[in-house]
Design a protein around this motif. Structure first.
Motif, PDB file in Angstrom:
ATOM      1  N   ALA A 187       4.360  -9.618   4.449  1.00 49.79           N
ATOM      2  CA  ALA A 187       4.911 -10.868   4.974  1.00 49.79           C
ATOM      3  C   ALA A 187       3.777 -11.800   5.390  1.00 49.79           C
ATOM      4  CB  ALA A 187       5.814 -10.569   6.163  1.00 49.79           C
ATOM      5  N   GLY A 188       3.833 -13.055   4.946  1.00 48.85           N
ATOM      6  CA  GLY A 188       2.789 -14.010   5.283  1.00 48.85           C
ATOM      7  C   GLY A 188       1.668 -14.068   4.255  1.00 48.85           C
ATOM      8  N   ASN A 189       1.695 -13.139   3.300  1.00 49.35           N
ATOM      9  CA  ASN A 189       0.705 -13.099   2.215  1.00 49.35           C
ATOM     10  C   ASN A 189      -0.727 -13.280   2.730  1.00 49.35           C
ATOM     11  OD1 ASN A 189      -0.492 -13.063  -0.264  1.00 49.35           O
ATOM     12  ND2 ASN A 189       0.490 -14.914  -1.065  1.00 49.35           N
ATOM     13  N   PRO A 190      -1.229 -12.341   3.564  1.00 47.25           N
ATOM     14  CA  PRO A 190      -2.551 -12.488   4.190  1.00 47.25           C
ATOM     15  C   PRO A 190      -3.690 -12.614   3.179  1.00 47.25           C
ATOM     16  CG  PRO A 190      -1.705 -10.251   4.457  1.00 47.25           C
ATOM     17  CD  PRO A 190      -0.571 -11.074   3.939  1.00 47.25           C
ATOM     18  N   GLY A 191      -3.503 -12.060   1.979  1.00 51.67           N
ATOM     19  CA  GLY A 191      -4.580 -12.120   0.988  1.00 51.67           C
ATOM     20  C   GLY A 191      -4.547 -13.382   0.141  1.00 51.67           C
ATOM     21  N   GLY A 192      -3.540 -14.248   0.362  1.00 53.68           N
ATOM     22  CA  GLY A 192      -3.429 -15.468  -0.425  1.00 53.68           C
ATOM     23  C   GLY A 192      -3.251 -15.217  -1.910  1.00 53.68           C
ATOM     24  N   VAL A 193      -2.455 -14.191  -2.235  1.00 50.83           N
ATOM     25  CA  VAL A 193      -2.255 -13.817  -3.632  1.00 50.83           C
ATOM     26  C   VAL A 193      -1.295 -14.804  -4.302  1.00 50.83           C
ATOM     27  CG1 VAL A 193      -1.357 -12.004  -5.158  1.00 50.83           C
ATOM     28  CG2 VAL A 193      -2.665 -11.390  -3.121  1.00 50.83           C
ATOM     29  N   THR A 194      -1.663 -15.273  -5.520  1.00 54.29           N
ATOM     30  CA  THR A 194      -0.785 -16.206  -6.228  1.00 54.29           C
ATOM     31  C   THR A 194      -0.322 -15.668  -7.573  1.00 54.29           C
ATOM     32  OG1 THR A 194      -2.727 -17.291  -7.175  1.00 54.29           O
ATOM     33  CG2 THR A 194      -1.809 -18.247  -5.161  1.00 54.29           C
ATOM     34  N   GLY A 195      -1.023 -14.713  -8.133  1.00 56.14           N
ATOM     35  CA  GLY A 195      -0.617 -14.200  -9.440  1.00 56.14           C
ATOM     36  C   GLY A 195      -1.399 -12.966  -9.836  1.00 56.14           C
ATOM     37  N   LEU A 196      -1.162 -12.511 -11.067  1.00 55.45           N
ATOM     38  CA  LEU A 196      -1.782 -11.273 -11.556  1.00 55.45           C
ATOM     39  C   LEU A 196      -3.310 -11.310 -11.469  1.00 55.45           C
ATOM     40  CD1 LEU A 196       0.023 -10.032 -14.800  1.00 55.45           C
ATOM     41  CD2 LEU A 196      -0.083  -8.948 -12.549  1.00 55.45           C
ATOM     42  N   ALA A 197      -3.900 -12.503 -11.730  1.00 51.91           N
ATOM     43  CA  ALA A 197      -5.360 -12.597 -11.764  1.00 51.91           C
ATOM     44  C   ALA A 197      -5.986 -12.155 -10.444  1.00 51.91           C
ATOM     45  CB  ALA A 197      -5.777 -14.033 -12.091  1.00 51.91           C
ATOM     46  N   ASP A 198      -5.263 -12.338  -9.324  1.00 57.85           N
ATOM     47  CA  ASP A 198      -5.799 -11.949  -8.012  1.00 57.85           C
ATOM     48  C   ASP A 198      -5.985 -10.432  -7.895  1.00 57.85           C
ATOM     49  OD1 ASP A 198      -5.989 -14.531  -6.882  1.00 57.85           O
ATOM     50  OD2 ASP A 198      -3.814 -14.567  -6.635  1.00 57.85           O
ATOM     51  N   LEU A 199      -5.244  -9.680  -8.729  1.00 48.67           N
ATOM     52  CA  LEU A 199      -5.364  -8.216  -8.643  1.00 48.67           C
ATOM     53  C   LEU A 199      -6.734  -7.749  -9.132  1.00 48.67           C
ATOM     54  CD1 LEU A 199      -1.834  -6.993  -9.783  1.00 48.67           C
ATOM     55  CD2 LEU A 199      -2.614  -7.759  -7.555  1.00 48.67           C
ATOM     56  N   ALA A 200      -7.475  -8.638  -9.808  1.00 48.83           N
ATOM     57  CA  ALA A 200      -8.817  -8.287 -10.272  1.00 48.83           C
ATOM     58  C   ALA A 200      -9.876  -8.611  -9.223  1.00 48.83           C
ATOM     59  CB  ALA A 200      -9.122  -9.029 -11.575  1.00 48.83           C
ATOM     60  N   ASP A 201      -9.479  -9.254  -8.125  1.00 51.25           N
ATOM     61  CA  ASP A 201     -10.416  -9.655  -7.080  1.00 51.25           C
ATOM     62  C   ASP A 201     -10.852  -8.438  -6.266  1.00 51.25           C
ATOM     63  OD1 ASP A 201     -11.758 -10.630  -4.912  1.00 51.25           O
ATOM     64  OD2 ASP A 201     -10.267 -12.167  -4.397  1.00 51.25           O
ATOM     65  N   PRO A 202     -12.138  -8.055  -6.347  1.00 50.20           N
ATOM     66  CA  PRO A 202     -12.572  -6.861  -5.608  1.00 50.20           C
ATOM     67  C   PRO A 202     -12.496  -7.056  -4.096  1.00 50.20           C
ATOM     68  CG  PRO A 202     -14.444  -7.963  -6.653  1.00 50.20           C
ATOM     69  CD  PRO A 202     -13.211  -8.659  -7.140  1.00 50.20           C
ATOM     70  N   GLY A 203     -12.418  -8.310  -3.638  1.00 50.72           N
ATOM     71  CA  GLY A 203     -12.347  -8.579  -2.205  1.00 50.72           C
ATOM     72  C   GLY A 203     -10.980  -8.296  -1.615  1.00 50.72           C
ATOM     73  N   LEU A 204      -9.975  -8.186  -2.477  1.00 47.57           N
ATOM     74  CA  LEU A 204      -8.626  -7.884  -1.996  1.00 47.57           C
ATOM     75  C   LEU A 204      -8.363  -6.383  -2.100  1.00 47.57           C
ATOM     76  CD1 LEU A 204      -6.480 -10.767  -3.557  1.00 47.57           C
ATOM     77  CD2 LEU A 204      -7.403 -10.593  -1.247  1.00 47.57           C
ATOM     78  N   THR A 205      -7.524  -5.884  -1.207  1.00 47.33           N
ATOM     79  CA  THR A 205      -7.129  -4.484  -1.274  1.00 47.33           C
ATOM     80  C   THR A 205      -5.833  -4.393  -2.077  1.00 47.33           C
ATOM     81  OG1 THR A 205      -8.049  -4.270   0.941  1.00 47.33           O
ATOM     82  CG2 THR A 205      -6.796  -2.406   0.096  1.00 47.33           C
ATOM     83  N   VAL A 206      -5.870  -3.633  -3.161  1.00 47.36           N
ATOM     84  CA  VAL A 206      -4.755  -3.620  -4.110  1.00 47.36           C
ATOM     85  C   VAL A 206      -4.302  -2.187  -4.376  1.00 47.36           C
ATOM     86  CG1 VAL A 206      -4.103  -4.135  -6.498  1.00 47.36           C
ATOM     87  CG2 VAL A 206      -5.538  -5.744  -5.223  1.00 47.36           C
ATOM     88  N   ALA A 207      -2.995  -1.980  -4.397  1.00 46.77           N
ATOM     89  CA  ALA A 207      -2.431  -0.666  -4.738  1.00 46.77           C
ATOM     90  C   ALA A 207      -1.621  -0.777  -6.021  1.00 46.77           C
ATOM     91  CB  ALA A 207      -1.544  -0.160  -3.601  1.00 46.77           C
ATOM     92  N   LEU A 208      -1.831   0.159  -6.929  1.00 50.37           N
ATOM     93  CA  LEU A 208      -1.019   0.260  -8.137  1.00 50.37           C
ATOM     94  C   LEU A 208      -0.454   1.667  -8.210  1.00 50.37           C
ATOM     95  CD1 LEU A 208      -3.346  -1.356 -10.862  1.00 50.37           C
ATOM     96  CD2 LEU A 208      -1.478  -2.451  -9.619  1.00 50.37           C
ATOM     97  N   CYS A 209       0.594   1.848  -9.037  1.00 51.13           N
ATOM     98  CA  CYS A 209       1.053   3.200  -9.330  1.00 51.13           C
ATOM     99  C   CYS A 209       0.060   3.827 -10.307  1.00 51.13           C
ATOM    100  CB  CYS A 209       2.426   3.181  -9.998  1.00 51.13           C
ATOM    101  SG  CYS A 209       3.762   2.711  -8.914  1.00 51.13           S
ATOM    102  N   ALA A 210      -0.105   5.161 -10.210  1.00 49.55           N
ATOM    103  CA  ALA A 210      -0.921   5.872 -11.193  1.00 49.55           C
ATOM    104  C   ALA A 210      -0.278   5.719 -12.571  1.00 49.55           C
ATOM    105  CB  ALA A 210      -1.026   7.344 -10.812  1.00 49.55           C
ATOM    106  N   GLU A 211      -1.111   5.646 -13.615  1.00 53.05           N
ATOM    107  CA  GLU A 211      -0.573   5.405 -14.955  1.00 53.05           C
ATOM    108  C   GLU A 211       0.317   6.540 -15.442  1.00 53.05           C
ATOM    109  OE1 GLU A 211      -3.007   3.875 -18.060  1.00 53.05           O
ATOM    110  OE2 GLU A 211      -4.205   2.652 -16.696  1.00 53.05           O
ATOM    111  N   GLU A 212       0.215   7.699 -14.779  1.00 57.52           N
ATOM    112  CA  GLU A 212       1.021   8.848 -15.192  1.00 57.52           C
ATOM    113  C   GLU A 212       2.490   8.680 -14.843  1.00 57.52           C
ATOM    114  OE1 GLU A 212      -1.906   8.913 -13.872  1.00 57.52           O
ATOM    115  OE2 GLU A 212      -3.162  10.427 -14.819  1.00 57.52           O
ATOM    116  N   VAL A 213       2.830   7.748 -13.931  1.00 58.04           N
ATOM    117  CA  VAL A 213       4.235   7.558 -13.544  1.00 58.04           C
ATOM    118  C   VAL A 213       4.736   6.241 -14.137  1.00 58.04           C
ATOM    119  CG1 VAL A 213       4.068   8.988 -11.486  1.00 58.04           C
ATOM    120  CG2 VAL A 213       3.577   6.556 -11.313  1.00 58.04           C
ATOM    121  N   PRO A 214       6.059   6.109 -14.315  1.00 60.17           N
ATOM    122  CA  PRO A 214       6.600   4.945 -15.036  1.00 60.17           C
ATOM    123  C   PRO A 214       6.124   3.597 -14.505  1.00 60.17           C
ATOM    124  CG  PRO A 214       8.312   6.575 -14.752  1.00 60.17           C
ATOM    125  CD  PRO A 214       7.115   7.082 -13.998  1.00 60.17           C
ATOM    126  N   CYS A 215       6.118   3.392 -13.180  1.00 63.23           N
ATOM    127  CA  CYS A 215       5.723   2.078 -12.672  1.00 63.23           C
ATOM    128  C   CYS A 215       4.259   1.798 -12.977  1.00 63.23           C
ATOM    129  CB  CYS A 215       6.014   1.964 -11.174  1.00 63.23           C
ATOM    130  SG  CYS A 215       5.131   3.132 -10.147  1.00 63.23           S
TER     131      CYS A 215
END
Lengths: 286, 256
Positions: free
Chosen positions: B115-143
């Motif tokens: 809530a409040g988007n503290p990282g100022g994320v606007t789209g997929l490209a932000d997920l490549a920003d090493p300064g942001l903390t990002v969580a993804l599902c492991a590729e072994e699971v569907p998501c």
């Protein structure tokens, strides 16, 4: 007690055998049966794992890059966690056993909470304290720009949190059964408390400390729940062997079995090495 | 509040790991054990309640976990009656132990931020920003497989700080504010309420997850299990799924 006496009486051989031994022997058969069942209970799942192992491609799976990366991370973090537990846990055990701490019983119970807590809940508790929005963590983030979750340090903290009680209980027990007269003698001869602790108490309870450290290390090597919750899972940074094994179950159960065997063999090797080096009857750390 | 939600999710996760209990049949009803993907946690609980209400005496118990774990449990002979997974691949894994599966809904990915988007994320490209903390599902699971496909489609090389075991674990990290962004299902964002904001992902609808459901072979309750599957496929179940943001099975990529 009777088991010990029977064993001692039997082993020397030439000693005459008394008639009183009979009922004791019957008791020991019953105990031996239970002991054997206990052994099977612990060992059988391991045997089943061995029988189901993919021996044909075991070596290839076990020495793959990701497996070695996870193993190396596990060994490093478990060693660091054990060191952390020794530095903080031995003094804590000493305080529990040797001082007149108020509410000592309560403190002793609180120290063992991580043992009964589901590790995942321990991970949530660590997040509540050290997470970016945690009680302390938010200040670390705001003032120092330090964020602990998702780092290798977080793995060490999670492992130390769940493993610490094993060390404290072991050392506490050793201290309480140790002879305090030697410490008193040292004190009357003018030694300071710190000096007595270092030169008299520690050598006295050395085997207890090592046994606790061994338990502590074993628990840290197997830690999963608190780590995955507090530290996440990133290869080479936070994905320890137990996390890699659980993830492998998703895609390749044979790989999971292979990794499990590597973890078991490594852990047993480390524990056996520690025991034979430090837990000989005469020996103990100086 | 946020911690409470997360704790609840984790406790659910723990019970899911322990697996289903054995069956205890009641006189006239029957007990149904449903293994369902983690992303179905809220909707299937609701559908289960409705199914119990519609079938007096019937008890439905759920075990929610990552789809791949569930598929492995079914192969290993877990005493389950119905299996619902979040991907075609995981249902294929369990094919030897299930009847013919059917697609009952679909889902797409969305970026979840606290809530409040503290990282100022606007789209997929932000997920490549090493300064942001990002969580993804492991590729072994569907998501995680879906996330990898969406990121590859957008030409983004993500810099995640953690690969979580299932989508609810990613959501939990977002709810707690421990990460600035995570890729989860649209429905997860909706279920998290005010704790989480969703950011649409361009091209996410190209990578669609089909959800499959099937009766488990050798179930003690084949008729009841079949009735539950049909309940999910029919109006009552579909209404609950649609309300939570799931797509209709007609939009599925593969013909069910």
């Amino acid at each position: 007690m009777s088991m010990v006496e029977t064993g001692v009486a039997r082993s020397p051989g030439p000693r005459p055998v008394g008639t009183a031994r009979r009922p004791r022997e019957r008791t020991s058969v019953g105990l031996a049966l239970l002991a054997g069942t206990g052994l099977v209970f612990v060992v059988a799942p391991f045997v089943a794992l061995l029988l189901g192992a993919p021996w044909g491609r075991l070596l290839g799976l076990a020495v793959s890059g990701p497996a070695l990366e996870a193993l190396w991370l596990s060994l490093r973090t478990a060693t660091a966690a054990t060191a952390l537990c020794l530095v903080l846990g031995v003094p804590l055990a000493w305080a529990l056993a040797r001082t007149t701490l108020p509410c000592r019983g309560v403190v002793r119970s609180v120290v063992t909470v991580p043992m009964v807590l589901p590790p995942v809940v321990g991970g949530v508790a660590l997040l509540a304290l050290l997470g970016r929005r945690g009680l302390v963590g938010r200040h670390l983030d705001a003032w120092l720009g330090v964020s602990i979750p998702f780092t290798t340090g977080a793995v060490v903290i999670a492992e130390a949190f769940v493993a610490m009680p094993f060390l404290v209980l072991s050392v506490d027990g050793a201290l309480r059964s140790a002879d305090v007269s030697l410490e008193r003698a040292a004190a009357t001869l003018g030694a300071s408390r710190w000096y007595v602790f270092r030169r008299v108490t520690l050598p006295l309870v050395g085997p207890g400390v090592v046994a606790g450290a061994v338990l502590c290390f074993a628990r840290a090597m197997g830690e999963f729940g608190a780590t995955v919750t507090f530290a996440g899972s990133l290869p080479g940074v936070t994905r320890t062997m137990p996390l890699a094994i659980y993830l492998a179950m998703e895609s390749d159960p044979e790989l999971a079995v292979a990794l499990s065997l590597v973890l078991i063999v490594t852990s047993v090797a480390v524990l056996v090495a520690l025991r034979s080096r430090w837990l000989r009857p005469s020996g103990g750390p100086s | 509040m946020a911690v409470g939600v997360a704790l609840g999710a984790l406790v659910l996760g723990i019970t899911a790991c322990s697996g289903p209990d054995g069956h205890e049949r009641s006189e006239d009803g029957g007990e149904l054990t449903v293994l369902a993907a983690a992303s179905l946690t809220d909707v299937f609980a609701e559908i289960g309640d409705a199914f119990e209400a519609a079938n007096p005496g019937v008890t439905v118990s759920f075990s929610f976990a990552g789809s791949a774990v569930l598929a492995q449990q079914v192969i290993a002979g877990a005493p389950a009656d119905v299996l619902a997974t979040a991907s075609t691949a995981t249902m294929d894994t369990a094919a030897a132990m299930t009847g013919p599966p059917e697609v009952f809904t679909t889902n797409t990915l969305e970026i979840a931020v606290p809530a409040g988007n503290p990282g100022g994320v606007t789209g997929l490209a932000d997920l490549a920003d090493p300064g942001l903390t990002v969580a993804l599902c492991a590729e072994e699971v569907p998501c995680g497989a879906a996330a990898a496909a969406v990121l590859a489609g957008a030409g983004v090389t993500a810099a995640p700080d953690t690969y979580e075991q299932d989508v609810r674990a990613v959501l939990t990290k977002v709810i707690l504010g421990e990460v600035d962004a995570g890729l989860v299902y649209r429905t997860d964002v909706a279920s998290a309420g005010d704790d989480v904001e969703g950011i649409d992902v361009a091209g996410a609808d190209v990578v669609r997850n089909d959800y499959w459901i099937s009766v488990v072979t050798g179930t003690d309750e084949p008729d009841l299990a079949r009735a539950f599957v049909e309940y999910v496929l029919a109006e009552p179940g579909q209404a609950v799924l649609a309300a939570a943001g799931f797509g209709s099975p007609e939009s599925a990529g593969v013909d069910g």
